[in-house]
Design a protein around this motif. Sequence first.
Motif, PDB file in Angstrom:
ATOM      1  N   LEU A 111     -92.371   2.457  -2.182  1.00  0.00           N
ATOM      2  CA  LEU A 111     -92.545   1.711  -3.440  1.00  0.00           C
ATOM      3  C   LEU A 111     -90.742   1.392  -3.752  1.00  0.00           C
ATOM      4  N   ILE A 112     -89.879   2.313  -3.646  1.00  0.00           N
ATOM      5  CA  ILE A 112     -88.602   2.152  -4.115  1.00  0.00           C
ATOM      6  C   ILE A 112     -88.082   0.913  -3.225  1.00  0.00           C
ATOM      7  N   ASP A 113     -88.254   1.075  -1.659  1.00  0.00           N
ATOM      8  CA  ASP A 113     -87.858  -0.139  -1.079  1.00  0.00           C
ATOM      9  C   ASP A 113     -88.379  -1.314  -1.352  1.00  0.00           C
ATOM     10  N   TYR A 114     -89.612  -1.376  -1.418  1.00  0.00           N
ATOM     11  CA  TYR A 114     -90.320  -2.732  -2.039  1.00  0.00           C
ATOM     12  C   TYR A 114     -89.749  -3.316  -3.420  1.00  0.00           C
ATOM     13  N   LEU A 115     -89.399  -2.461  -4.355  1.00  0.00           N
ATOM     14  CA  LEU A 115     -88.717  -2.867  -5.506  1.00  0.00           C
ATOM     15  C   LEU A 115     -87.512  -3.642  -5.408  1.00  0.00           C
ATOM     16  N   PHE A 116     -86.623  -2.797  -4.383  1.00  0.00           N
ATOM     17  CA  PHE A 116     -85.217  -3.326  -3.980  1.00  0.00           C
ATOM     18  C   PHE A 116     -85.498  -4.731  -3.327  1.00  0.00           C
ATOM     19  N   GLU A 117     -86.570  -4.801  -2.081  1.00  0.00           N
ATOM     20  CA  GLU A 117     -86.844  -6.021  -1.604  1.00  0.00           C
ATOM     21  C   GLU A 117     -87.035  -7.264  -2.659  1.00  0.00           C
ATOM     22  N   GLN A 118     -88.057  -6.814  -3.723  1.00  0.00           N
ATOM     23  CA  GLN A 118     -88.396  -7.787  -4.534  1.00  0.00           C
ATOM     24  C   GLN A 118     -87.300  -8.297  -5.622  1.00  0.00           C
ATOM     25  N   GLY A 119     -86.209  -7.436  -5.532  1.00  0.00           N
ATOM     26  CA  GLY A 119     -85.095  -7.553  -6.646  1.00  0.00           C
ATOM     27  C   GLY A 119     -85.295  -7.061  -7.943  1.00  0.00           C
ATOM     28  N   GLN A 120     -86.324  -5.919  -7.925  1.00  0.00           N
ATOM     29  CA  GLN A 120     -86.719  -5.460  -9.252  1.00  0.00           C
ATOM     30  C   GLN A 120     -85.564  -4.252  -9.628  1.00  0.00           C
ATOM     31  N   LEU A 121     -85.096  -3.778  -8.494  1.00  0.00           N
ATOM     32  CA  LEU A 121     -84.024  -2.612  -8.557  1.00  0.00           C
ATOM     33  C   LEU A 121     -82.630  -3.179  -7.772  1.00  0.00           C
ATOM     34  N   LYS A 122     -81.488  -2.919  -8.516  1.00  0.00           N
ATOM     35  CA  LYS A 122     -80.313  -3.249  -7.797  1.00  0.00           C
ATOM     36  C   LYS A 122     -79.290  -2.039  -7.768  1.00  0.00           C
ATOM     37  N   GLY A 123     -79.402  -1.284  -8.444  1.00  0.00           N
ATOM     38  CA  GLY A 123     -78.315  -0.189  -8.527  1.00  0.00           C
ATOM     39  C   GLY A 123     -78.747   1.065  -7.605  1.00  0.00           C
ATOM     40  N   HIS A 124     -77.895   1.993  -7.330  1.00  0.00           N
ATOM     41  CA  HIS A 124     -78.269   2.929  -6.571  1.00  0.00           C
ATOM     42  C   HIS A 124     -77.933   4.480  -7.418  1.00  0.00           C
ATOM     43  N   ARG A 125     -78.060   4.461  -8.743  1.00  0.00           N
ATOM     44  CA  ARG A 125     -78.002   5.721  -9.504  1.00  0.00           C
ATOM     45  C   ARG A 125     -79.548   5.827  -9.996  1.00  0.00           C
ATOM     46  N   LEU A 126     -80.486   6.060  -9.142  1.00  0.00           N
ATOM     47  CA  LEU A 126     -81.907   6.017  -9.738  1.00  0.00           C
ATOM     48  C   LEU A 126     -81.925   7.283 -10.075  1.00  0.00           C
ATOM     49  N   GLU A 127     -82.853   7.425 -11.225  1.00  0.00           N
ATOM     50  CA  GLU A 127     -83.591   8.565 -11.732  1.00  0.00           C
ATOM     51  C   GLU A 127     -84.938   8.536 -11.859  1.00  0.00           C
ATOM     52  N   ILE A 128     -85.749   9.269 -11.187  1.00  0.00           N
ATOM     53  CA  ILE A 128     -87.446   8.791 -11.182  1.00  0.00           C
ATOM     54  C   ILE A 128     -88.023  10.127 -11.678  1.00  0.00           C
ATOM     55  N   GLU A 129     -88.788   9.994 -12.503  1.00  0.00           N
ATOM     56  CA  GLU A 129     -89.878  10.900 -13.203  1.00  0.00           C
ATOM     57  C   GLU A 129     -91.092  10.462 -12.902  1.00  0.00           C
ATOM     58  N   ARG A 130     -92.188  11.397 -12.458  1.00  0.00           N
ATOM     59  CA  ARG A 130     -93.269  10.954 -12.064  1.00  0.00           C
ATOM     60  C   ARG A 130     -94.250  12.030 -12.807  1.00  0.00           C
ATOM     61  N   ASP A 131     -95.351  11.391 -13.605  1.00  0.00           N
ATOM     62  CA  ASP A 131     -96.360  12.378 -14.056  1.00  0.00           C
ATOM     63  C   ASP A 131     -97.813  12.089 -13.720  1.00  0.00           C
ATOM     64  N   GLU A 132     -98.934  12.576 -14.104  1.00  0.00           N
ATOM     65  CA  GLU A 132    -100.122  12.060 -13.551  1.00  0.00           C
ATOM     66  C   GLU A 132    -100.424  10.507 -13.794  1.00  0.00           C
ATOM     67  N   GLU A 133     -99.893   9.976 -14.905  1.00  0.00           N
ATOM     68  CA  GLU A 133    -100.263   8.476 -15.230  1.00  0.00           C
ATOM     69  C   GLU A 133     -99.211   7.750 -14.872  1.00  0.00           C
ATOM     70  N   GLU A 134     -97.908   8.020 -15.007  1.00  0.00           N
ATOM     71  CA  GLU A 134     -96.710   7.049 -15.163  1.00  0.00           C
ATOM     72  C   GLU A 134     -95.763   7.492 -13.998  1.00  0.00           C
ATOM     73  N   LEU A 135     -95.048   6.633 -13.771  1.00  0.00           N
ATOM     74  CA  LEU A 135     -93.823   6.435 -13.006  1.00  0.00           C
ATOM     75  C   LEU A 135     -92.577   5.832 -13.730  1.00  0.00           C
ATOM     76  N   PHE A 136     -91.452   6.670 -13.801  1.00  0.00           N
ATOM     77  CA  PHE A 136     -90.561   6.055 -14.622  1.00  0.00           C
ATOM     78  C   PHE A 136     -89.234   6.145 -13.619  1.00  0.00           C
ATOM     79  N   ILE A 137     -88.551   4.935 -13.610  1.00  0.00           N
ATOM     80  CA  ILE A 137     -87.493   4.766 -13.019  1.00  0.00           C
ATOM     81  C   ILE A 137     -86.491   4.262 -13.928  1.00  0.00           C
TER      82      ILE A 137
END
Length: 191
Positions: free
Chosen positions: A69-95
Amino acid sequence: MRINKSLLALSRQLHVYVSMALLTLMIFFSITGITLNHPEWFASHQGEVVEGDFSLKPELLAPKAQGKLIDYLFEQGQLKGHRLEIERDEEELFITDKGPGSHLSITIDLQTGEAYKESTDYGYWALLNDLHKGRNSGVFWRFIIDVSAVMMIFFTITGFILALSQRRVNRTMGLSLITSLLLLLGYVLWV
């Protein structure tokens, strides 16, 4: 005060070369120091916010597919930086990606694949001010700040040694050093 000639020559040489290396950094830190002390100059400037929605394929939402997913978001231009913080719960993913002068957040609904992205660019002055403070700037920039600080220490000490060797400066140097220390101490105790 008499200073050893070899120490004086070494101090002079170090002072000259360190000052050349520090020229750009001292100008940068001086200008951003002024802008940090006067945030009211930029009070009317608001960050540029860009918002958007997009959808993701279900196979990218599984917990084991987070790297894809992270690789896909980089490929699609949705992510650019490299200081990512990722939180995941049962319903949502926060980047989130906080950079100097910028902030990006993506919220992904893990049930539907719907994603919401908000990107804020606070402008060049915010970027420069964040670099001055080392905020969200990464390991390399923190290294630059540390090297700059060490060079400033060398610059100051070698300048002090050079000033000690001049008789006309000796008389006032002690007074100005004591005055500076008393002002600093007074301010620390007053605050």
